[in-house]
Design an enzyme around this catalytic site. Structure first.
Site, PDB file in Angstrom:
ATOM      1  N   SER A 138       6.086   2.775   6.348  1.00  0.00           N
ATOM      2  CA  SER A 138       4.833   2.115   6.651  1.00  0.00           C
ATOM      3  C   SER A 138       5.337   1.288   8.019  1.00  0.00           C
ATOM      4  O   SER A 138       6.113   1.540   8.619  1.00  0.00           O
ATOM      5  CB  SER A 138       4.650   1.131   5.367  1.00  0.00           C
ATOM      6  N   SER A 170      -0.784   2.895   2.877  1.00  0.00           N
ATOM      7  CA  SER A 170       0.225   2.770   1.881  1.00  0.00           C
ATOM      8  C   SER A 170      -0.478   2.266   0.574  1.00  0.00           C
ATOM      9  O   SER A 170      -0.510   2.841  -0.454  1.00  0.00           O
ATOM     10  CB  SER A 170       1.289   1.781   2.333  1.00  0.00           C
ATOM     11  N   VAL A 213       1.144  -8.203  -1.218  1.00  0.00           N
ATOM     12  CA  VAL A 213       1.741  -7.716   0.012  1.00  0.00           C
ATOM     13  C   VAL A 213       0.874  -7.179   1.156  1.00  0.00           C
ATOM     14  O   VAL A 213      -0.132  -7.036   0.599  1.00  0.00           O
ATOM     15  CB  VAL A 213       2.980  -6.736  -0.342  1.00  0.00           C
ATOM     16  N   GLU A 214       1.238  -7.105   2.436  1.00  0.00           N
ATOM     17  CA  GLU A 214       0.281  -6.571   3.364  1.00  0.00           C
ATOM     18  C   GLU A 214      -1.099  -7.495   3.662  1.00  0.00           C
ATOM     19  O   GLU A 214      -1.941  -6.725   3.713  1.00  0.00           O
ATOM     20  CB  GLU A 214       0.032  -5.040   3.230  1.00  0.00           C
ATOM     21  N   GLY A 215      -0.809  -8.648   3.193  1.00  0.00           N
ATOM     22  CA  GLY A 215      -2.097  -9.660   3.349  1.00  0.00           C
ATOM     23  C   GLY A 215      -2.533  -9.716   1.993  1.00  0.00           C
ATOM     24  O   GLY A 215      -3.240  -8.839   1.531  1.00  0.00           O
TER      25      GLY A 215
END
Ligand SMILES: Cc1cc2nc3c(=O)[nH]c(=O)nc-3n(C[C@H](O)[C@H](O)[C@H](O)COP(=O)(O)OP(=O)(O)OC[C@H]3O[C@@H](n4cnc5c(N)ncnc54)[C@H](O)[C@@H]3O)c2cc1C
Length: 832
Positions: free
Chosen positions: A217, A388, A507-509
């Site tokens: 990622s 992901s 995670v990731e925002g």
């Protein structure tokens, strides 16, 4: 009567012109025709050529005004230039980092939904699930083998880390280099293949998928592949692909979480000594936390803000966010101890350094890429976020469904499988919908990324929607399993997902931010057909060019807004009868039409929201959150229709599609209705209610009967259940907690007739069922069941007892032995 007909014709004409985004001169003709008819006595059965006098001239004013405005020069000075100045004042302010985020991704089917007139052909043109022979072999071979190797309890409890044999397996087979090109030693797999491989591993262990997901990622591998220098590519990529290097990516710090761009981690361009020679480099100080793979990393990807106080690079002082790749054994790099995120076993921890000197060639992409870090991150995030977490959340939802439908058929209370009880059935219906919808949207989105799209808005909505829906499925699965799911141990196949879902949410925002700020507030700017063009035009330093671009966008925008008003109202009063559906849609044509109609409504409300809230868009998050939900429902329901077609319209899935479409449209209606009801501008609130719901709220959720049909389909072994849970790892090993479920389910179904006979004998008092009594033997003796049936029932009883059993431990077995009370990483390091 004639007046009424006249007014209706006038309204119809105006709606037709608006819907067709007709030029102003045509509007002028319509207005003139209306004035002519009104003043010519035609409405009263006579005719004379009008000779207006006094106030009658007012009737011709609209026609004259529209005709005058049709002249470009006049229109520009009377309307466009004042609008240009006004829009400059009200448009949302876009910061540098937001601008880079906006520029980073691509716009795709999201723009179709914002347009209010989605082109179904574009959705249908997105390929279905296509894998190369090599990708398929990897999915069926090493991926299955890895899943079989994983013992979830051993990983997350006994070892509390990823065992060496799993690290070795993923490194040896190239799992860590799926996105690295073949040229650089990686597998070079498509986004679709990566998504399916990640999904299968995730269905077995959220911990193991994390160590595979992170290198594939946003992080060093992708950044070097896309932006690295040739030397960096040749040196690092083959090593990363083979797992000779383990990467981590450090963006988040204690003071910069969601607002990562405000990081306090800084570098200064200085001269220093490296390998015995004086060289230009960077003196870095940073403090990062929550970094996945950090404790095991050999290479630390680091984002920091770069300054050049002595202007050694000749680009001024504040250079901007920059990304470096630093070996973890580089002098001054501190890799802390481990965080313990939600009981997870994957490595995660802080790292920091003070006045650490690195040479310029540790910048990813070298000196020419200084200051480009945020753009690089945003470009990679737009695609990575689409793969992901949607992959793991989708397979999680499918796994929850597979395990829970089996369990609810096996587990009996009150003489019935619990899955037959309506309360449980209701929860299973929700789980079926999530598994189907998440997979539909996952597959379509991965296919978009596979063909080169970097869908920033779609990836944001996919991230928050698939993880939120999985969270609900996990809760449903937990509730249905009761105490069986709460007591942890090797036989508990739900706990790892239950514990780890908050990680996916964060995670990731983090989801609240992704829903309320990114998906709609930034999405509207990106995907609206005119807004971004207007923003770019007013921000153009060349005012002449800006005004020309603005005029084109602004006039298009006015026509678009008028078209939304007329189009939404028309399709709402006609129930979507004339809305667009693709050819050969057959059974799903109605859902396509309703989605088209809903998209018309979305375009109208989105347009007014952006126009009236302007810069307030970022703070009116209860409105933008609902609009994000509305957009998500449109997208995901459209993907459901696509999946059904891509799968060859299987008859068994028809009810599931209907359920998903009804519920999706209903949730859309609730979301957009909520935005309208709470809209802060009163006149717009009233206008939108009239236009969007002229005849009330049309959509109802799927009926209980439809839900029951769908739940029963999912509880029956066969095609529908297998399709609903495709691409996850399914064990048939009776010594595996999930394999035991599969084996037992089949036996339970095979023994249903015998079970009924036994129950009847118990009811009649022929046999008694208490501990210490061989009731099956007694039933055989009494002739209630045959020998063979007795044998089968004994087998089922033994298997069922194992399925419903929970683990128990001695205190020594469960006492944590890896923690030293009263320490944290920083204190421990200082003491060392
Ligand atoms: C297990 C784990 C692994 C991680 N791995 C990595 C990694 O490998 N590399 C890395 O760099 N980072 C990593 N992170 C960090 C992760 O990206 C951050 O946790 C995330 O960005 C949120 O930051 P925060 O936790 O500080 O929450 P905060 O930023 O403090 O946010 C708190 C809450 O406020 C909300 N919020 C914040 N701003 C707004 C806004 N403007 N509007 C609406 N709501 C808002 C958020 O949604 C959240 O709900 C990881 C985190 C965890 C927990």
């Amino acid at each position: 009567m004639a007046t009424l007909v006249f007014l209706l014709l006038l309204l119809g004409g105006a709606m037709a012109l608006a819907m067709r985004e007709a030029p102003l001169w045509l509007w002028s003709v319509l207005a003139a025709a209306a004035a002519f008819v009104w003043q010519s006595s035609l409405l009263h059965g006579g005719f004379h050529v009008p000779s207006p006098s006094g106030l009658q001239w007012l009737g011709w004013l609209p026609a004259v005004a529209l005709a005058v405005l049709s002249v470009p020069g006049i229109r520009r000075s009377l309307v466009v230039e004042p609008a240009f100045r006004m829009v400059k004042g009200i448009l949302p302010k876009v910061s540098d980092t937001e601008q880079q985020a906006l520029d980073a991704g691509t716009v795709g089917f999201d723009a179709e939904l914002f347009s209010g007139r989605p082109d179904w052909g574009k959705l249908r043109a997105v390929p279905g699930i296509v894998l190369t022979a090599e990708e398929q072999a990897f999915l069926d071979g090493p991926t299955e083998d890895l899943c079989r190797l994983i013992d979830d309890w051993h990983v997350r409890h006994n070892r509390k880390e990823i065992p060496a044999e799993i690290w070795d397996f993923v490194k040896t087979h190239g799992f860590l280099g799926m996105l690295i090109s073949k040229e650089h030693g990686g597998l070079g797999f498509s986004a679709q293949a990566q998504s399916l491989i990640l999904g299968k591993v995730a269905s077995r262990s959220p911990d193991v998928v994390t160590i595979v997901m992170v290198p594939n990622s946003l992080g060093p591998g992708e950044l070097i592949e896309k932006y690295g220098t040739e030397e960096q590519k040749h040196h690092f990529l083959p090593r990363l692909a083979k797992g000779l290097e383990v990467p981590c990516f450090s963006l988040t710090g204690p003071t910069s979480g969601s607002d990562a761009a405000t990081m306090r981690d800084i570098g200064q361009v200085v001269r220093g000594t490296w390998n015995g020679a004086e060289t230009l480099g960077i003196k870095l100080s940073w403090d990062k936390r929550y970094i996945t793979l950090g404790p095991n990393a050999t290479l630390v990807g680091l984002a920091f803000r770069l300054f050049d106080p002595d202007n050694l690079l000749g680009r001024g002082e504040d250079i901007g966010i920059t990304v470096a790749l630093i070996p973890s054994d580089h002098p001054g790099v501190n890799i802390g101890r481990r965080h313990l995120p939600s009981g997870a076993a994957f490595p995660n921890g802080p790292n920091w350094g003070t006045d650490v000197f690195i040479p310029m060639d540790m910048i990813i992409g070298g000196e020419k890429m200084v200051g480009q870090g945020w753009r690089m991150l945003m470009e990679c995030l737009a695609a990575g976020r689409a793969i992901s977490l949607p992959s793991s959340s989708t397979s999680g939802a499918k796994a929850m469904l597979r395990f829970t439908t089996a369990y609810s058929r096996i587990r009996k209370q009150f003489g019935l499988p619990v899955g037959r009880m309506e309360g449980i059935e209701e929860a299973i219906t929700r789980m079926v919908e999530t598994a189907y919808v998440n997979e539909a949207a996952r597959a379509a989105t991965a296919a978009m990324v596979s063909r080169g799209e970097k869908p920033s808005v779609i990836s944001a909505l996919m991230k928050y929607q698939t993880t939120e829906r999985l969270r609900r499925s996990i809760n449903d699965a937990m509730d249905i399993h009761g105490g069986r799911a709460i007591c942890d141990g090797p036989s508990n196949y739900l706990q790892s997902a239950y514990q780890m879902i908050p990680v996916g949410i964060t995670v990731e925002g983090a989801n609240i931010l992704t829903r309320t700020l990114i998906t709609f507030a930034q999405g509207a700017l990106r995907s609206h057909p005119y807004l971004y063009k207007e923003v770019q035009a007013v921000q153009n330093p060349d005012t002449r060019a800006g005004l020309a671009a603005f005029e084109q966008a602004f006039c298009g925008h006015i026509a678009f807004s008028a078209s939304n008003v007329a189009g939404a109202f028309f399709h709402n009063i006609t129930g979507g009868l004339f809305a667009s559906a693709p050819e050969n849609a057959n059974l799903t044509a109605e859902w396509y039409r309703q989605l088209w109609r809903a998209s018309r409504n979305f375009a109208l409300v989105a347009d007014l929201t952006v126009a009236l809230l302007g810069g307030g868009l970022k703070t009116k998050q209860k409105i933008t959150g609902r609009m994000a939900d509305a957009l998500s429902e449109l997208y995901m329901t459209a993907c459901v229709l696509k999946r059904y077609e891509d799968d060859g319209k299987p008859a068994g899935d028809r009810h599931i599609v209907e359920l998903a479409a009804r519920n999706g449209l209903h949730r859309f209606q609730e979301a957009i209705g909520g935005a309208i009801d709470n809209f802060p501008v009163a006149w717009a609130r009233v206008a939108m209610r009239v236009l969007v719901f002229p005849l009330g709220r049309p959509y109802k959720p799927a009926s209980d009967n439809l839900g029951a049909q769908v739940a029963r389909l999912a509880m029956e072994p066969g095609d529908v259940r297998d399709r609903l849970t495709r691409h996850i790892f399914v064990s048939h090993d009776v010594n595996d907690a999930t394999g035991l479920l599969e084996v037992t389910l089949k036996k339970v179904i095979a023994s249903e007739e015998a079970e009924k006979k036994l129950e009847r004998a118990i009811r009649l008092g022929t046999v008694r069922r208490y501990h210490g009594i061989d009731w099956i033997g007694d039933a055989v003796k009494a002739g209630a069941i045959t020998e063979a049936e007795g044998k089968l029932l004994r087998e089922v009883e033994e298997l069922t007892a194992r399925v419903i059993a929970v683990d128990h431990f001695s205190p020594d077995e469960v006492r944590p032995h890896y923690m030293t009370p009263g320490h944290n990483a920083r204190q421990a390091s200082a003491a060392e």
